[in-house]
Design a protein around this motif. Structure first.
Motif, PDB file in Angstrom:
ATOM      1  N   THR A  64       0.841  -1.192   0.000  1.00  0.00           N
ATOM      2  CA  THR A  64       0.000   0.000   0.000  1.00  0.00           C
ATOM      3  C   THR A  64       0.877   1.243   0.000  1.00  0.00           C
ATOM      4  OG1 THR A  64      -1.683  -1.189   1.274  1.00  0.00           O
ATOM      5  CG2 THR A  64      -1.867   1.197   1.178  1.00  0.00           C
ATOM      6  N   VAL A  65       0.613   2.150  -0.939  1.00  0.00           N
ATOM      7  CA  VAL A  65       1.400   3.372  -1.088  1.00  0.00           C
ATOM      8  C   VAL A  65       0.620   4.554  -0.513  1.00  0.00           C
ATOM      9  CG1 VAL A  65       2.599   4.905  -2.704  1.00  0.00           C
ATOM     10  CG2 VAL A  65       2.419   2.455  -3.198  1.00  0.00           C
ATOM     11  N   THR A  66       1.250   5.293   0.388  1.00  0.00           N
ATOM     12  CA  THR A  66       0.655   6.514   0.930  1.00  0.00           C
ATOM     13  C   THR A  66       1.712   7.617   0.884  1.00  0.00           C
ATOM     14  OG1 THR A  66       1.260   5.824   3.180  1.00  0.00           O
ATOM     15  CG2 THR A  66      -0.984   5.328   2.445  1.00  0.00           C
ATOM     16  N   ALA A  67       1.268   8.857   1.038  1.00  0.00           N
ATOM     17  CA  ALA A  67       2.199   9.983   1.004  1.00  0.00           C
ATOM     18  C   ALA A  67       1.823  10.996   2.079  1.00  0.00           C
ATOM     19  CB  ALA A  67       2.210  10.635  -0.372  1.00  0.00           C
ATOM     20  N   PRO A  79      -2.714 -12.073   3.790  1.00  0.00           N
ATOM     21  CA  PRO A  79      -3.410 -12.595   2.603  1.00  0.00           C
ATOM     22  C   PRO A  79      -4.597 -11.733   2.192  1.00  0.00           C
ATOM     23  CG  PRO A  79      -3.864 -13.951   4.532  1.00  0.00           C
ATOM     24  CD  PRO A  79      -2.778 -13.010   4.926  1.00  0.00           C
ATOM     25  N   HIS A  80      -4.990 -10.783   3.064  1.00  0.00           N
ATOM     26  CA  HIS A  80      -6.094  -9.878   2.737  1.00  0.00           C
ATOM     27  C   HIS A  80      -5.591  -8.518   2.261  1.00  0.00           C
ATOM     28  CE1 HIS A  80      -8.639 -12.821   4.702  1.00  0.00           C
ATOM     29  NE2 HIS A  80      -7.925 -12.707   5.802  1.00  0.00           N
ATOM     30  N   SER A  81      -4.305  -8.422   1.963  1.00  0.00           N
ATOM     31  CA  SER A  81      -3.715  -7.120   1.644  1.00  0.00           C
ATOM     32  C   SER A  81      -4.124  -6.586   0.276  1.00  0.00           C
ATOM     33  CB  SER A  81      -2.183  -7.204   1.721  1.00  0.00           C
ATOM     34  OG  SER A  81      -1.688  -8.227   0.866  1.00  0.00           O
ATOM     35  N   VAL A  83       0.562  -0.677  23.765  1.00  0.00           N
ATOM     36  CA  VAL A  83       0.750  -1.972  23.100  1.00  0.00           C
ATOM     37  C   VAL A  83      -0.420  -2.258  22.168  1.00  0.00           C
ATOM     38  CG1 VAL A  83       1.000  -4.455  23.442  1.00  0.00           C
ATOM     39  CG2 VAL A  83       2.159  -2.874  24.988  1.00  0.00           C
ATOM     40  N   ALA A  84      -1.631  -1.928  22.612  1.00  0.00           N
ATOM     41  CA  ALA A  84      -2.801  -2.088  21.750  1.00  0.00           C
ATOM     42  C   ALA A  84      -2.669  -1.199  20.514  1.00  0.00           C
ATOM     43  CB  ALA A  84      -4.068  -1.753  22.519  1.00  0.00           C
ATOM     44  N   ALA A  85      -2.177   0.025  20.698  1.00  0.00           N
ATOM     45  CA  ALA A  85      -1.978   0.941  19.567  1.00  0.00           C
ATOM     46  C   ALA A  85      -0.945   0.380  18.593  1.00  0.00           C
ATOM     47  CB  ALA A  85      -1.545   2.314  20.075  1.00  0.00           C
ATOM     48  N   LEU A  86       0.148  -0.187  19.141  1.00  0.00           N
ATOM     49  CA  LEU A  86       1.176  -0.775  18.286  1.00  0.00           C
ATOM     50  C   LEU A  86       0.627  -1.977  17.524  1.00  0.00           C
ATOM     51  CD1 LEU A  86       4.094  -0.954  17.301  1.00  0.00           C
ATOM     52  CD2 LEU A  86       4.635  -2.299  19.324  1.00  0.00           C
ATOM     53  N   SER A  87      -0.206  -2.775  18.169  1.00  0.00           N
ATOM     54  CA  SER A  87      -0.808  -3.927  17.499  1.00  0.00           C
ATOM     55  C   SER A  87      -1.704  -3.473  16.352  1.00  0.00           C
ATOM     56  CB  SER A  87      -1.622  -4.748  18.503  1.00  0.00           C
ATOM     57  OG  SER A  87      -0.806  -5.215  19.557  1.00  0.00           O
ATOM     58  N   MET A  88      -2.428  -2.370  16.555  1.00  0.00           N
ATOM     59  CA  MET A  88      -3.244  -1.814  15.480  1.00  0.00           C
ATOM     60  C   MET A  88      -2.360  -1.330  14.334  1.00  0.00           C
ATOM     61  SD  MET A  88      -6.068   0.381  17.635  1.00  0.00           S
ATOM     62  CE  MET A  88      -6.851   1.036  16.146  1.00  0.00           C
ATOM     63  N   ARG A  89      -1.217  -0.758  14.686  1.00  0.00           N
ATOM     64  CA  ARG A  89      -0.286  -0.284  13.668  1.00  0.00           C
ATOM     65  C   ARG A  89       0.204  -1.431  12.791  1.00  0.00           C
ATOM     66  NH1 ARG A  89       2.142   0.512  10.131  1.00  0.00           N
ATOM     67  NH2 ARG A  89       3.815   1.968   9.616  1.00  0.00           N
ATOM     68  N   VAL A  90       0.432  -2.588  13.395  1.00  0.00           N
ATOM     69  CA  VAL A  90       0.896  -3.756  12.629  1.00  0.00           C
ATOM     70  C   VAL A  90      -0.164  -4.186  11.621  1.00  0.00           C
ATOM     71  CG1 VAL A  90       1.539  -6.194  12.810  1.00  0.00           C
ATOM     72  CG2 VAL A  90       2.430  -4.544  14.467  1.00  0.00           C
ATOM     73  N   LYS A  91      -1.434  -4.106  11.996  1.00  0.00           N
ATOM     74  CA  LYS A  91      -2.538  -4.521  11.126  1.00  0.00           C
ATOM     75  C   LYS A  91      -3.185  -3.326  10.416  1.00  0.00           C
ATOM     76  CE  LYS A  91      -3.928  -8.822  13.402  1.00  0.00           C
ATOM     77  NZ  LYS A  91      -3.810  -9.644  12.188  1.00  0.00           N
ATOM     78  N   TYR A  92      -2.473  -2.237  10.324  1.00  0.00           N
ATOM     79  CA  TYR A  92      -3.037  -0.986   9.805  1.00  0.00           C
ATOM     80  C   TYR A  92      -3.679  -1.157   8.430  1.00  0.00           C
ATOM     81  CZ  TYR A  92      -3.130   3.954   8.394  1.00  0.00           C
ATOM     82  OH  TYR A  92      -3.512   5.192   7.956  1.00  0.00           O
ATOM     83  N   SER A  93      -2.988  -1.838   7.506  1.00  0.00           N
ATOM     84  CA  SER A  93      -3.516  -1.961   6.146  1.00  0.00           C
ATOM     85  C   SER A  93      -4.798  -2.777   6.115  1.00  0.00           C
ATOM     86  CB  SER A  93      -2.467  -2.593   5.218  1.00  0.00           C
ATOM     87  OG  SER A  93      -2.084  -3.869   5.688  1.00  0.00           O
ATOM     88  N   ASP A  94      -4.904  -3.796   6.985  1.00  0.00           N
ATOM     89  CA  ASP A  94      -6.127  -4.601   7.034  1.00  0.00           C
ATOM     90  C   ASP A  94      -7.277  -3.820   7.664  1.00  0.00           C
ATOM     91  OD1 ASP A  94      -4.774  -6.704   5.920  1.00  0.00           O
ATOM     92  OD2 ASP A  94      -4.312  -7.657   7.823  1.00  0.00           O
ATOM     93  N   LEU A  95      -6.996  -3.094   8.744  1.00  0.00           N
ATOM     94  CA  LEU A  95      -8.037  -2.343   9.443  1.00  0.00           C
ATOM     95  C   LEU A  95      -8.571  -1.205   8.582  1.00  0.00           C
ATOM     96  CD1 LEU A  95      -6.488  -2.111  13.043  1.00  0.00           C
ATOM     97  CD2 LEU A  95      -8.009  -3.855  12.101  1.00  0.00           C
ATOM     98  N   SER A  96      -7.748  -0.698   7.675  1.00  0.00           N
ATOM     99  CA  SER A  96      -8.178   0.409   6.817  1.00  0.00           C
ATOM    100  C   SER A  96      -9.304  -0.004   5.881  1.00  0.00           C
ATOM    101  CB  SER A  96      -6.995   0.912   5.982  1.00  0.00           C
ATOM    102  OG  SER A  96      -5.952   1.364   6.807  1.00  0.00           O
TER     103      SER A  96
END
Length: 356
Positions: free
Chosen positions: A123-126, A170-172, A214-227
């Motif tokens: 995923t490309v962002t700017a 796999p959902h990316s 830690v919860a925020a960091l976990s969300m960051r790891v899954k950021y592309s899926d959560l978006s």
């Protein structure tokens, strides 16, 4: 000497010369690798300082025959994922087509690019809305390109990125996919998709300053899926509970998807109206959350989901995300399906007493 004899001697001379040349070439390069294209990529990566990726290149199917762009993680970034497969990681960070920095800056926010790994997209962002700004920073899956265009020979482009590295989901590729050939026909991301990313960043920032880093960091790891979600409900564990000896913190980080109800904004008022046995879908396929104690009867009768107490309602919320605080990670349970008083007084009461 007859013409026939001369022709025979000439043929023998050509054969002997050919055999000698082949033998000499083999003796000069007995260990020539079978894939010169892959070997060339490895040599380029090694020269640029990406030794681990260079070693992995021999095990991939990358080829300089096809125009390729590599978003190369630094050696230090690779240390953040000691269990990662480097050959697969190289495929996941390589895309067909040429994507120099000036072209990446023109892509719509959230553009997905298919990689050489099947069903995996980057995923490309700017950083700014002006696509022509020469100072515009570009991010790949949230990781900044710190050294763009390290190499570009018209067939291979190499950028250096530095940040968290892990295998792609796999959902990316669930949002629009594009390549350098199909880009002009691809529509830009929807306004809702863009807004969800802003709401995610808002929620992560507020969690960090509220003791849920830690919860925020976990969300960051899954950021592309959560978006990809329109809305979501997250059940979070605070840092103090995660780092307690029996707090179950590692399991929460690993099973974050089990603590997320996608595409539903479940505020406290709606949760408290749910009956015992109500099942809620999660990001984990086939795994559901079940209301085991209904309502919010105060300290003596708190609401429980999967037998775990919800101790803080609506602690972080915006118009796309709501976060509730838990006392410990969710347990896996079967869907009870009971809606009677027997369920509330039987199974639920026994377990509520155990975890009070």
């Amino acid at each position: 000497m007859t013409a026939a004899t001369a022709a025979v001697l000439l043929s023998l001379t050509i054969i002997i010369t050919s055999l000698f040349t082949s033998t000499a070439a083999a003796s000069l390069s007995p260990s020539l690798p079978p894939s010169p294209n892959t070997s060339l990529i490895a040599a380029i990566l090694s020269t640029l300082g990406f030794q681990d990726l260079a070693a992995a290149a021999a095990a991939t199917n990358l080829s300089t025959i096809t125009p390729t762009t590599i978003f190369a993680p630094t050696e230090s970034s690779l240390l953040t994922c000691p269990s990662c497969s480097l050959p697969l990681l190289l495929q996941e960070h390589s895309v067909p087509g040429l994507y120099p920095l000036h072209f990446l800056r023109t892509l719509a926010f959230g553009t997905k690019i298919g990689t050489f790994a099947n069903h995996r997209c980057l995923t490309v962002t700017a950083s700014t809305s002006n696509p022509t700004a020469t100072t515009r920073k570009v991010f790949i899956n949230g990781v900044e390109i710190t050294k763009p265009d390290l190499f570009n020979n018209g067939l291979l482009v190499v950028h250096s990125i530095q940040g968290f590295v892990s295998h792609l989901s796999p959902h990316s590729c669930t949002i629009e996919t594009m390549t350098s050939l199909s880009f002009p026909q691809q529509p830009p991301p929807t306004a809702a998709f863009f807004k969800m990313r802003l709401m995610l960043k808002d929620a992560m920032m507020r969690l960090r300053i509220s003791g849920y880093s830690v919860a925020a960091l976990s969300m960051r790891v899954k950021y592309s899926d959560l978006s990809d979600f329109k809305t979501m409900t997250l059940f979070a564990i605070d840092d103090e509970s995660i780092f307690m000896e029996d707090g179950g913190g590692p399991s929460y980080v690993a099973e974050l998807g089990f603590h997320i109800v996608p595409n539903r904004l479940l505020m406290a008022a709606e949760l408290m109206k749910m009956q015992i046995g109500t099942a809620l879908p999660t990001m984990e396929r086939g795994q559901r959350l079940v209301v085991t104690t209904a309502g919010g009867g105060g300290p003596m009768a708190p609401m429980r989901i999967n037998y775990v107490k919800v101790k803080r309602f609506d602690m972080v919320n915006n118009n796309r995300i709501v976060v509730h605080g838990l006392s410990m990670p969710f347990r896996h349970v079967d869907h009870l399906g009971q809606n009677s008083e027997n369920s509330r007084l039987g199974i639920s009461s026994a377990v509520d007493h155990e975890f009070t």
